[in-house]
Design a protein around this motif. Structure first.
Motif, short mmCIF file in Angstrom:
data_model
loop_
_atom_site.label_atom_id
_atom_site.label_comp_id
_atom_site.label_asym_id
_atom_site.label_seq_id
_atom_site.Cartn_x
_atom_site.Cartn_y
_atom_site.Cartn_z
N SER A 129 0.70 -0.82 0.12
CA SER A 129 0.25 -0.54 -0.38
C SER A 129 0.98 1.31 0.68
O SER A 129 2.65 1.22 0.13
CB SER A 129 -1.10 0.02 1.26
OG SER A 129 -0.25 -0.33 2.34
N THR A 130 0.52 2.58 -0.81
CA THR A 130 1.14 3.89 -0.38
C THR A 130 -0.09 4.96 0.07
O THR A 130 -1.25 4.91 0.13
CB THR A 130 1.08 4.51 -2.00
OG1 THR A 130 -0.26 3.81 -2.15
CG2 THR A 130 1.77 3.18 -2.99
N GLY A 131 0.25 5.06 0.93
CA GLY A 131 -0.19 6.03 2.04
C GLY A 131 -0.53 5.74 3.55
O GLY A 131 -1.26 4.21 3.83
N TRP A 132 -0.94 6.40 4.43
CA TRP A 132 -1.01 5.47 5.54
C TRP A 132 -2.32 5.77 5.65
O TRP A 132 -2.82 3.99 6.73
CB TRP A 132 -1.09 7.13 6.83
CG TRP A 132 -1.73 7.76 7.29
CD1 TRP A 132 -1.76 9.14 6.07
CD2 TRP A 132 -3.12 7.92 7.58
NE1 TRP A 132 -2.84 9.67 6.73
CE2 TRP A 132 -3.57 9.27 7.61
CE3 TRP A 132 -3.88 7.28 8.47
CZ2 TRP A 132 -4.04 9.47 7.91
CZ3 TRP A 132 -4.89 7.48 9.11
CH2 TRP A 132 -5.57 9.00 9.18
N GLN A 133 -3.52 5.71 5.06
CA GLN A 133 -4.63 5.78 5.35
C GLN A 133 -4.91 4.01 4.18
O GLN A 133 -5.29 3.32 4.40
CB GLN A 133 -5.98 6.58 4.00
CG GLN A 133 -6.21 7.51 5.25
CD GLN A 133 -7.52 7.25 6.44
OE1 GLN A 133 -7.54 5.72 6.20
NE2 GLN A 133 -7.55 8.49 6.52
N LEU A 158 3.08 -5.52 3.46
CA LEU A 158 4.75 -5.42 3.38
C LEU A 158 5.01 -4.16 3.27
O LEU A 158 3.75 -3.15 3.33
CB LEU A 158 4.77 -5.71 1.74
CG LEU A 158 5.09 -6.78 0.15
CD1 LEU A 158 5.13 -6.22 -0.58
CD2 LEU A 158 6.17 -8.09 1.22
N PRO A 159 5.96 -3.46 4.37
CA PRO A 159 6.44 -2.30 4.21
C PRO A 159 6.14 -1.13 3.23
O PRO A 159 6.80 -2.07 1.99
CB PRO A 159 7.39 -2.44 4.82
CG PRO A 159 7.53 -3.66 5.13
CD PRO A 159 6.91 -4.87 4.12
N ASP A 169 11.91 -0.89 -1.88
CA ASP A 169 12.74 -1.76 -2.28
C ASP A 169 11.86 -3.29 -1.52
O ASP A 169 12.74 -4.24 -1.57
CB ASP A 169 14.24 -2.30 -0.55
CG ASP A 169 14.74 -0.26 -1.49
OD1 ASP A 169 14.81 -0.63 -2.01
OD2 ASP A 169 16.20 -0.54 -0.09
N GLU A 170 10.55 -3.56 -0.81
CA GLU A 170 9.95 -4.41 -0.28
C GLU A 170 9.38 -5.26 -1.52
O GLU A 170 9.41 -6.42 -1.87
CB GLU A 170 8.92 -4.08 0.93
CG GLU A 170 10.03 -3.69 1.87
CD GLU A 170 11.07 -4.95 2.77
OE1 GLU A 170 10.72 -6.18 2.46
OE2 GLU A 170 11.41 -4.76 3.61
N LEU A 171 8.66 -4.19 -2.38
CA LEU A 171 8.03 -4.45 -2.86
C LEU A 171 9.11 -5.25 -4.65
O LEU A 171 8.40 -6.66 -5.06
CB LEU A 171 7.44 -3.09 -4.07
CG LEU A 171 6.54 -3.21 -5.30
CD1 LEU A 171 5.24 -4.39 -4.35
CD2 LEU A 171 5.35 -2.19 -5.81
N LEU A 198 -0.31 -10.80 -5.73
CA LEU A 198 -0.17 -9.47 -5.16
C LEU A 198 -1.28 -7.68 -5.26
O LEU A 198 -1.94 -7.82 -6.18
CB LEU A 198 1.07 -9.11 -5.71
CG LEU A 198 1.74 -7.22 -5.02
CD1 LEU A 198 2.52 -7.56 -3.95
CD2 LEU A 198 2.76 -7.16 -6.19
N PHE A 199 -1.59 -7.37 -4.02
CA PHE A 199 -2.80 -6.63 -3.98
C PHE A 199 -1.92 -5.61 -3.51
O PHE A 199 -0.51 -5.35 -2.76
CB PHE A 199 -3.36 -6.91 -2.76
CG PHE A 199 -4.36 -8.03 -2.88
CD1 PHE A 199 -5.38 -7.68 -3.07
CD2 PHE A 199 -4.48 -8.94 -2.97
CE1 PHE A 199 -7.04 -8.81 -3.69
CE2 PHE A 199 -5.15 -10.07 -2.90
CZ PHE A 199 -6.49 -9.59 -3.02
N VAL A 200 -1.78 -4.72 -4.30
CA VAL A 200 -1.40 -3.58 -4.16
C VAL A 200 -2.46 -1.66 -4.38
O VAL A 200 -3.85 -1.91 -5.23
CB VAL A 200 -1.00 -3.01 -5.70
CG1 VAL A 200 -0.65 -1.66 -5.32
CG2 VAL A 200 0.26 -3.47 -6.09
N ILE A 201 -2.02 -1.15 -2.74
CA ILE A 201 -3.66 -0.36 -2.56
C ILE A 201 -3.22 1.18 -2.89
O ILE A 201 -2.02 1.49 -2.53
CB ILE A 201 -3.98 -0.80 -0.94
CG1 ILE A 201 -4.66 -1.87 -0.86
CG2 ILE A 201 -4.93 0.37 -0.62
CD1 ILE A 201 -4.76 -2.28 0.86
#
Length: 270
Positions: A136-140, A162-163, A167-169, A182-185
């Protein structure tokens, strides 16, 4: 003949007249551009020509030609009209905006959108996978990722969040096994660096099944992913910017997704 429909209660008279008067001159691509900018006047009025072109995946000359077809002197005049439109919309919405109604509508939109999806092959992949990864990207978005991981865990599916570091991605495909998911939010799905990494990952590995969760139906991330789950967001107040929104529809979408998977599973994996 395709026409651009404009809500008279919300759109500035001069811009409405310009668009309707010149509608027949516009091709389908130009109609999509003008639909987007009049639907997002506040955002678009702040973008340079080059940034808007990149956002819409069109050339700068295409937008400039559109301005000329509308009888405008150029992009600056379009931005001026959009700025006026945004102010008029804000004034009208201050009187009529109802958060509860908008949230209900957003959830209804999620339900309607979800009912159009065919996710049998994704459910089959989930049944066969060793691990589900969530980035994910962003805290929400990270909170949404944690919720998705929890809901998957409850139904017996192992998920790793994943953090939020590229690099983790990048490393994910090295230790992932074929068939992993792999879910990407991502809020809007248009992060250049993120999408570059996702594209490289997809090209370098046929292991992962990619699923995107984004706020916009049409964006770069959605075009890269094998599956796209869309969720709208709702502003808490009219004057708020896009950071002050309710992500309730995203959680509703996840609940629909989990329930639909369980229904499919109960029916014998049809």
């Amino acid at each position: 003949m395709n026409y651009i429909f404009i809500d008279e209660a919300h759109f500035m008279e001069s811009l409405k007249t310009i668009i309707l008067k010149n509608n027949d001159k516009l091709n389908d691509s130009e109609k999509k551009i003008i639909q987007f900018v009049v639907s997002n006047p506040q955002t678009c009025s702040k973008l340079s020509l080059s940034k808007l072109a990149k956002k819409l995946y069109v050339s700068e000359s295409a937008i400039f030609r559109l301005c000329k077809k509308l009888g405008l002197s150029g992009y600056s005049e379009l931005k001026f009209n959009l700025d006026e439109l945004a102010r008029n919309q804000s004034e009208n919405l201050k009187v009529s905006y109802n958060f509860a109604q908008e949230l209900k509508k957003a959830n209804n939109d999620v339900e309607k959108f979800f009912s159009t999806l065919s996710l049998t092959t994704l459910y089959q992949s989930i049944d066969k996978t060793n691990t589900v990864y969530i980035y994910s990207t962003g805290w929400q978005q990270e909170l949404i990722a944690q919720y998705l991981a929890h809901e998957l865990f409850v139904i017996g599916i192992h998920a790793i969040v994943l953090p939020a570091a590229f690099d983790e991605l990048v490393q994910a495909h090295h230790y992932a096994k074929k068939g992993d998911i792999l879910f990407v939010i991502s809020f809007n799905g248009d992060g250049i660096i993120l999408n570059d990494e996702i594209s490289k990952l997809k090209l370098s590995s046929n292991k992962l099944v990619l699923v995107s969760l984004t706020n916009m139906r049409q964006n770069k991330l959605a075009s890269i992913a094998h599956y796209n789950l869309y969720f709208p967001v709702v502003s808490f107040m009219v004057e708020s910017d896009m950071k002050k929104v309710a992500f309730t529809p995203a959680y509703y979408l996840i609940d629909l997704f989990i329930n639909d998977y369980l229904v499919w599973h109960h029916r014998g994996k049809e």
